[in-house]
Design an enzyme around this catalytic site. Structure first.
Site, mmCIF file in Angstrom:
data_model
loop_
_atom_site.group_PDB
_atom_site.id
_atom_site.type_symbol
_atom_site.label_atom_id
_atom_site.label_comp_id
_atom_site.label_asym_id
_atom_site.label_seq_id
_atom_site.Cartn_x
_atom_site.Cartn_y
_atom_site.Cartn_z
ATOM 1 N N LYS A 117 14.037 -13.665 0.173
ATOM 2 C CA LYS A 117 12.989 -14.409 0.860
ATOM 3 C C LYS A 117 13.259 -14.477 2.363
ATOM 4 O O LYS A 117 14.350 -14.855 2.797
ATOM 5 C CB LYS A 117 12.895 -15.818 0.275
ATOM 6 C CG LYS A 117 11.760 -16.639 0.865
ATOM 7 C CD LYS A 117 11.700 -18.020 0.229
ATOM 8 C CE LYS A 117 10.591 -18.849 0.862
ATOM 9 N NZ LYS A 117 10.516 -20.202 0.271
ATOM 10 N N PRO A 166 -1.544 5.103 1.784
ATOM 11 C CA PRO A 166 -2.248 6.360 1.495
ATOM 12 C C PRO A 166 -3.722 6.115 1.262
ATOM 13 O O PRO A 166 -4.125 5.076 0.748
ATOM 14 C CB PRO A 166 -1.557 6.866 0.222
ATOM 15 C CG PRO A 166 -0.923 5.660 -0.390
ATOM 16 C CD PRO A 166 -0.531 4.779 0.760
ATOM 17 N N ASP A 167 -4.534 7.072 1.670
ATOM 18 C CA ASP A 167 -5.992 7.012 1.486
ATOM 19 C C ASP A 167 -6.330 7.793 0.217
ATOM 20 O O ASP A 167 -6.535 9.013 0.242
ATOM 21 C CB ASP A 167 -6.697 7.607 2.703
ATOM 22 C CG ASP A 167 -8.192 7.338 2.702
ATOM 23 O OD1 ASP A 167 -8.773 7.241 1.600
ATOM 24 O OD2 ASP A 167 -8.775 7.230 3.789
ATOM 25 N N ILE A 168 -6.365 7.098 -0.898
ATOM 26 C CA ILE A 168 -6.536 7.757 -2.201
ATOM 27 C C ILE A 168 -7.889 8.443 -2.297
ATOM 28 O O ILE A 168 -7.996 9.584 -2.759
ATOM 29 C CB ILE A 168 -6.357 6.731 -3.339
ATOM 30 C CG1 ILE A 168 -4.964 6.100 -3.266
ATOM 31 C CG2 ILE A 168 -6.576 7.396 -4.699
ATOM 32 C CD1 ILE A 168 -4.773 4.904 -4.188
ATOM 33 N N ASN A 198 -6.042 -9.014 -1.230
ATOM 34 C CA ASN A 198 -7.423 -9.309 -0.848
ATOM 35 C C ASN A 198 -8.079 -10.073 -1.989
ATOM 36 O O ASN A 198 -7.454 -10.364 -3.004
ATOM 37 C CB ASN A 198 -8.182 -8.017 -0.512
ATOM 38 C CG ASN A 198 -8.160 -7.027 -1.660
ATOM 39 O OD1 ASN A 198 -8.617 -7.320 -2.758
ATOM 40 N ND2 ASN A 198 -7.610 -5.843 -1.417
ATOM 41 N N LYS A 219 -18.286 6.385 6.395
ATOM 42 C CA LYS A 219 -17.107 6.480 5.535
ATOM 43 C C LYS A 219 -17.251 7.619 4.539
ATOM 44 O O LYS A 219 -16.290 8.355 4.301
ATOM 45 C CB LYS A 219 -16.896 5.151 4.796
ATOM 46 C CG LYS A 219 -15.687 5.137 3.876
ATOM 47 C CD LYS A 219 -15.493 3.755 3.238
ATOM 48 C CE LYS A 219 -14.291 3.742 2.304
ATOM 49 N NZ LYS A 219 -14.070 2.398 1.703
ATOM 50 N N PHE A 275 -16.222 3.209 -2.865
ATOM 51 C CA PHE A 275 -16.902 1.957 -2.542
ATOM 52 C C PHE A 275 -16.615 1.619 -1.080
ATOM 53 O O PHE A 275 -15.524 1.909 -0.573
ATOM 54 C CB PHE A 275 -16.415 0.815 -3.438
ATOM 55 C CG PHE A 275 -17.141 0.711 -4.740
ATOM 56 C CD1 PHE A 275 -18.036 -0.315 -4.975
ATOM 57 C CD2 PHE A 275 -16.923 1.645 -5.745
ATOM 58 C CE1 PHE A 275 -18.708 -0.423 -6.183
ATOM 59 C CE2 PHE A 275 -17.583 1.558 -6.958
ATOM 60 C CZ PHE A 275 -18.491 0.520 -7.179
#
Length: 399
Positions: free
Chosen positions: A286, A304-306, A208, A338, A324
């Protein structure tokens, strides 16, 4: 915070040496005593007279000064300070430090000191990127040398990229972090920062636009208040701050493991922009189109959702968990949902639509959402956001 602290400032030879004058002024404004040392090449850019006038101290330039060396002056200088700062730290000075050379006053002081050392590198982008400089940097970090910067930007030589001396406020923050004796002294805080890179194959990855600037600023601000900071960072565009324990990672799963390994902690600040998915069975070679020119399909699995994991710990949960929420639509509504879903204590919501310029930019505009309140902060620099958040964290952990 720096009142009564003694700083030995070594000024290397580079165009950025002029910033050392402002650094001296600001250190003295905060109550520090600055003893300046200027290398021979440094004197091509700033004069001993101007440095002495601002520092109100004698300026040292030569190793074999008979008056001072009669009392082993270089040994006394190297150990009388609370911190040795090298700004700017040129490629040559860094090489001398990494190699253990001691052929002038500056390098001899650095070899003889028993005090912490902080460097602020400054050089041409090609010199910074050169493998020798990066090897020297790794050696210095391994020797527990604290590093601030360098920044990206235009240079006097006309090139652009990493190598600019960090701005004076960032150097001050680094100094404060190393010498910290603030309200968060004794507190351990974990900060995650930057993007994660999820490999598709050895040459491609999913990522990102996060630069890591906000997380870096937060870690620096917390360290300046005295916290013991573990900084778990993905492959960010900005250099990690000084005065913290840096744990570099690449993927979300590596970040998850690093955060859990860093526990216990008094607080965890999840500022990283962690990728939501990774590619199942990422290739070891590749990936290519098939014989008919068809693009291969990629299968994704959830990362995973830390933030949720740390927030929902049954035992050993940190006293404060902050997340955040980078949103493009219904920013406050989505961030509030959230926070409830993840069960974190606070969440900072920000609008990262491309037109805001926030993701990857120098400024941020956040709303700090708690269980019973939502505090809207005006748009400000990411460093200012970090200091404001660090103060709020300090208040929460020390009340």
């Amino acid at each position: 915070m720096l009142a009564g602290k003694r700083i030995l400032l070594i000024i290397g030879g580079g165009i950025a040496a002029f910033k050392s004058l402002d650094l001296i002024r600001r250190l003295r404004e905060q109550g520090a005593t600055v003893t300046p040392v200027i290398t021979r090449s440094g004197q091509q850019f700033v004069t001993p007279l101007s440095v002495s006038g601002l520092a109100a101290q004698k300026v040292y330039t030569e190793l074999f000064d008979l008056t001072d060396e009669a009392e082993m002056g270089h040994i006394e200088l190297s150990r009388a300070a609370d911190l040795v700062v090298v700004a700017p730290a040129t490629a040559d000075l860094m090489a001398k430090m990494a190699g253990g050379h001691a052929d002038d006053l500056a390098s001899t002081l650095l070899m003889a000191t028993d005090k912490p050392v902080l460097i602020a590198p400054s050089m041409n982008v090609r010199m910074w990127d050169h493998p020798a400089t990066q090897r020297n940097l790794a050696t210095l970090r391994g020797d527990c040398i604290h590093v601030v910067g360098p920044d990206d930007g235009a240079m006097a030589c006309g090139e652009f990229g990493p190598g600019r001396l960090a701005e004076v406020p960032a150097i001050i923050d680094g100094i404060s972090g190393v010498l910290a004796d603030g309200p968060l002294k004794g507190k351990h805080i974990v900060v995650t920062s930057g993007p994660t890179h999820e490999p598709i194959d050895p040459v491609r990855y999913i990522a990102n636009r996060s630069s890591g600037a906000q997380g870096t600023s937060i870690a620096r601000a917390l360290a300046a208040l005295g916290a013991n900071v573990t900084f778990v960072t993905g492959p960010a565009d900005v250099a990690p701050p000084a005065g913290v324990t840096v744990v570099p990672v690449q993927t979300a799963r590596e970040m998850q493991a690093a955060v859990h390994a860093a526990l216990p902690a008094d607080a965890v600040i999840c500022a990283a922009a962690v990728a939501d998915w990774h590619v199942v069975g990422a290739g070891n070679s590749k990936i290519k189109k098939d014989a008919d020119g068809n693009t291969p399909a990629l299968e994704f699995a959830e990362n995973p959702d830390i933030l949720a994991e740390i927030s929902q710990m049954k035992t050993g949960r940190p006293a404060l968990v902050v997340g955040f929420a980078a949103e493009t639509d219904d920013v406050i509504g989505n961030a509030t949902a959230k926070r409830i879903r993840k069960q974190c204590d606070w969440i900072l919501a920000n609008d990262v639509r491309p037109e805001t310029g926030i993701m990857g930019g120098d400024e941020n505009a956040v709303t700090l959402i708690k269980e019973a309140s939502a505090d809207v902060w005006p748009r400000m620099s990411k460093d200012t956001v970090a200091r404001k958040l660090a103060t709020a964290i300090s208040d929460a952990l020390t009340k």
